[in-house]
Design a protein around this motif. Structure first.
Motif, short mmCIF file in Angstrom:
data_model
loop_
_atom_site.label_atom_id
_atom_site.label_comp_id
_atom_site.label_asym_id
_atom_site.label_seq_id
_atom_site.Cartn_x
_atom_site.Cartn_y
_atom_site.Cartn_z
N ARG A 17 -23.90 -35.01 -0.64
CA ARG A 17 -23.11 -36.08 -0.05
C ARG A 17 -23.42 -36.21 1.45
NH1 ARG A 17 -18.04 -34.38 -1.30
NH2 ARG A 17 -18.46 -34.95 -3.46
N SER A 18 -23.52 -35.09 2.14
CA SER A 18 -23.84 -35.10 3.56
C SER A 18 -25.25 -35.67 3.80
CB SER A 18 -23.76 -33.68 4.12
OG SER A 18 -24.23 -33.65 5.45
N SER A 21 -25.10 -39.45 3.29
CA SER A 21 -24.38 -40.15 4.35
C SER A 21 -25.27 -40.25 5.58
CB SER A 21 -23.07 -39.45 4.68
OG SER A 21 -23.30 -38.25 5.37
N ASN A 22 -26.06 -39.21 5.86
CA ASN A 22 -27.00 -39.27 6.97
C ASN A 22 -28.11 -40.28 6.69
OD1 ASN A 22 -25.57 -37.35 8.37
ND2 ASN A 22 -26.86 -35.64 7.69
N GLY A 24 -27.90 -42.91 4.73
CA GLY A 24 -27.29 -44.24 4.81
C GLY A 24 -27.13 -44.69 6.25
N SER A 25 -26.74 -43.77 7.09
CA SER A 25 -26.59 -44.08 8.51
C SER A 25 -27.95 -44.43 9.11
CB SER A 25 -25.98 -42.88 9.24
OG SER A 25 -25.98 -43.10 10.62
#
Length: 179
Positions: A17-18, A21-22, A24-25
């Motif tokens: 998940r981390s 999210s990175n 996606g950012s």
């Protein structure tokens, strides 16, 4: 360093998940990355209003997507409309090809304008580049332009038609299309 150790102790699902999210950012930052800005001004009620518009990677990607899908659609439309020209307008078989090409060229020009306006890329960005490109193309494509005009004369005067047999220097051939 302690943060990396703590992240290594996380369960696999949290680490994945981390990671996403990175990622996606990163994709969002890349999508909104500003390549350059253009100052755009308009006159409203005698007052000049100017503002800056940015050209981002995302805007260019969307314009290219619109162009790609639109170019495919223009080819499909011109292919489907050509038989209608023969049946409805009762014209010769080589004329629908010519009309279809001109209609497609017109649709592509409109498509380019639509794609740039729809993603809010100001057309003033291309003013300088367009002028320089026109001068370069004017010098470099003189022969091509002469051949293009000659082709238009052949298409409109129609000295040759589909199905005619030509004999040039001992070589015989049948005209299958005039383009």
């Amino acid at each position: 360093e302690t943060l990396q150790v703590a992240e290594g102790n996380l369960p696999l699902a949290d680490r994945v998940r981390s990671l996403f999210s990175n990622a996606g950012s990163f994709v969002q930052r890349l999508w909104n990355f500003e390549l350059f800005t253009a100052e755009d001004s308009i006159v409203v009620d005698g007052q000049k209003i100017s503002g800056k518009r940015s050209v981002t990677v995302g805007k260019i990607a969307m314009a290219m997507l619109i162009l790609g899908v639109g170019y495919w659609a223009t080819g499909l439309i011109s292919f489907l409309v050509q038989p209608l020209f023969v049946t409805r307008l009762k014209i010769e078989p080589n004329q629908p090809n010519l009309i279809g090409r001109w209609v497609r060229a017109l649709m592509v020009v409109c498509l380019v304008m639509f794609s740039l306006v729809s993603v809010k890329i100001p057309l003033t960005v291309f003013a300088f580049a367009g002028g320089a490109l026109a001068i370069g193309l004017g010098f470099g494509m003189q022969t091509l332009l002469k051949n293009f005009v000659s082709g238009l004369i052949i298409l409109f005067e129609r000295p040759f038609r589909v199905g005619d047999v030509l004999d040039v220097g001992g070589q015989r051939g049948t005209i299958t299309g005039v383009g």
